[in-house]
Write a protein that holds these residues in place. Structure first.
Motif, mmCIF file in Angstrom:
data_model
loop_
_atom_site.group_PDB
_atom_site.id
_atom_site.type_symbol
_atom_site.label_atom_id
_atom_site.label_comp_id
_atom_site.label_asym_id
_atom_site.label_seq_id
_atom_site.Cartn_x
_atom_site.Cartn_y
_atom_site.Cartn_z
ATOM 1 N N UNK A 1 16.502 -27.829 29.312
ATOM 2 C CA UNK A 1 15.077 -27.897 29.656
ATOM 3 C C UNK A 1 14.353 -28.563 28.503
ATOM 4 N N UNK A 2 13.366 -29.397 28.839
ATOM 5 C CA UNK A 2 12.584 -30.048 27.787
ATOM 6 C C UNK A 2 11.141 -30.208 28.246
ATOM 7 N N UNK A 3 10.272 -30.425 27.274
ATOM 8 C CA UNK A 3 8.856 -30.688 27.559
ATOM 9 C C UNK A 3 8.545 -32.092 27.061
ATOM 10 N N UNK A 4 8.005 -32.910 27.964
ATOM 11 C CA UNK A 4 7.603 -34.257 27.554
ATOM 12 C C UNK A 4 6.610 -34.811 28.561
ATOM 13 N N UNK B 1 0.599 -18.900 27.207
ATOM 14 C CA UNK B 1 -0.223 -18.771 28.414
ATOM 15 C C UNK B 1 -1.575 -18.211 27.981
ATOM 16 N N UNK B 2 -2.648 -18.861 28.430
ATOM 17 C CA UNK B 2 -3.991 -18.368 28.110
ATOM 18 C C UNK B 2 -4.879 -18.565 29.332
ATOM 19 N N UNK B 3 -5.648 -17.549 29.674
ATOM 20 C CA UNK B 3 -6.486 -17.632 30.873
ATOM 21 C C UNK B 3 -5.664 -17.841 32.121
ATOM 22 N N UNK B 4 -4.415 -17.379 32.097
ATOM 23 C CA UNK B 4 -3.535 -17.518 33.260
ATOM 24 C C UNK B 4 -2.897 -18.887 33.403
ATOM 25 N N UNK B 5 -3.134 -19.765 32.410
ATOM 26 C CA UNK B 5 -2.590 -21.132 32.503
ATOM 27 C C UNK B 5 -1.633 -21.443 31.367
ATOM 28 N N UNK B 6 -0.584 -22.176 31.705
ATOM 29 C CA UNK B 6 0.318 -22.692 30.673
ATOM 30 C C UNK B 6 -0.480 -23.596 29.746
ATOM 31 N N UNK B 7 -0.318 -23.391 28.445
ATOM 32 C CA UNK B 7 -1.092 -24.176 27.476
ATOM 33 C C UNK B 7 -0.366 -25.463 27.121
ATOM 34 N N UNK B 8 -0.089 -26.255 28.138
ATOM 35 C CA UNK B 8 0.555 -27.551 27.924
ATOM 36 C C UNK B 8 -0.505 -28.576 27.557
ATOM 37 N N UNK B 9 -0.120 -29.577 26.796
ATOM 38 C CA UNK B 9 -1.020 -30.680 26.505
ATOM 39 C C UNK B 9 -1.282 -31.492 27.767
ATOM 40 N N UNK B 10 -2.322 -32.323 27.695
ATOM 41 C CA UNK B 10 -2.751 -33.111 28.858
ATOM 42 C C UNK B 10 -1.603 -33.872 29.503
ATOM 43 N N UNK B 11 -0.720 -34.434 28.677
ATOM 44 C CA UNK B 11 0.322 -35.307 29.219
ATOM 45 C C UNK B 11 1.676 -34.616 29.333
ATOM 46 N N UNK B 12 1.709 -33.320 29.005
ATOM 47 C CA UNK B 12 3.004 -32.632 28.976
ATOM 48 C C UNK B 12 3.386 -32.021 30.315
ATOM 49 N N UNK B 13 4.675 -32.101 30.602
ATOM 50 C CA UNK B 13 5.248 -31.403 31.740
ATOM 51 C C UNK B 13 6.560 -30.765 31.305
ATOM 52 N N UNK B 14 7.020 -29.805 32.124
ATOM 53 C CA UNK B 14 8.282 -29.119 31.829
ATOM 54 C C UNK B 14 9.348 -29.712 32.752
#
Ligand code: ZN
Length: 128
Positions: A45-48, A97-110
């Motif tokens: 698994x990666x984030x990019x 996770x904050x406010x029920x949301x994954x704290x990913x950057x604007x361009x990040x996906x899992x």
């Protein structure tokens, strides 16, 4: 909880961001951590970046170039390249996770990373 991921090629990056976010919502997590764990020896698994799909194509292109499928490996099953990619990319990610949301950057996906497909795979999610 556990996600099911079906892959369609020998090497493939599958965007699972939406499924992970849905699981966070379903679990009712507001503040905490989401661990994403891949229980396979030939996947990872990666984030990019998930905004431009050519980024994942380029990541796969270079992984496949650096770690060719055939290279005189000793492992008799014949899928050593997949094991090596799995180790290099890694089996887990941890996302706040904050406010029920994954704290990913604007361009990040899992991305689930398939290195010896096509197969039916699992991704375990745990919340802290
Ligand atoms: Zn093997």
């Amino acid at each position: 909880m556990t996600l099911a991921v079906k892959t369609h090629s020998r090497t493939e990056l599958v965007d699972i961001t939406g499924e992970v976010q849905a699981a966070v919502r379903e679990a009712g997590i507001r503040e905490g951590l989401c661990m994403i764990y891949v229980p396979h020896t030939t996947a990872a698994v990666t984030i990019n970046e998930n905004a431009d799909p050519t980024v994942k194509d380029d990541i796969l292109k270079i992984l496949n170039k650096v770690i060719p499928w055939d290279d005189g490996y000793r492992h008799l099953e014949g899928n050593s390249a997949a094991h090596i990619k799995s180790t290099l990319v890694g089996a887990s990610e941890l996302v706040a996770v904050s406010g029920g949301k994954l704290q990913l950057g604007t361009w990040q996906g899992i991305f689930f990373c398939e290195f010896d497909g096509p197969r039916r795979r699992k991704v375990h999610l745990r919340f802290v």
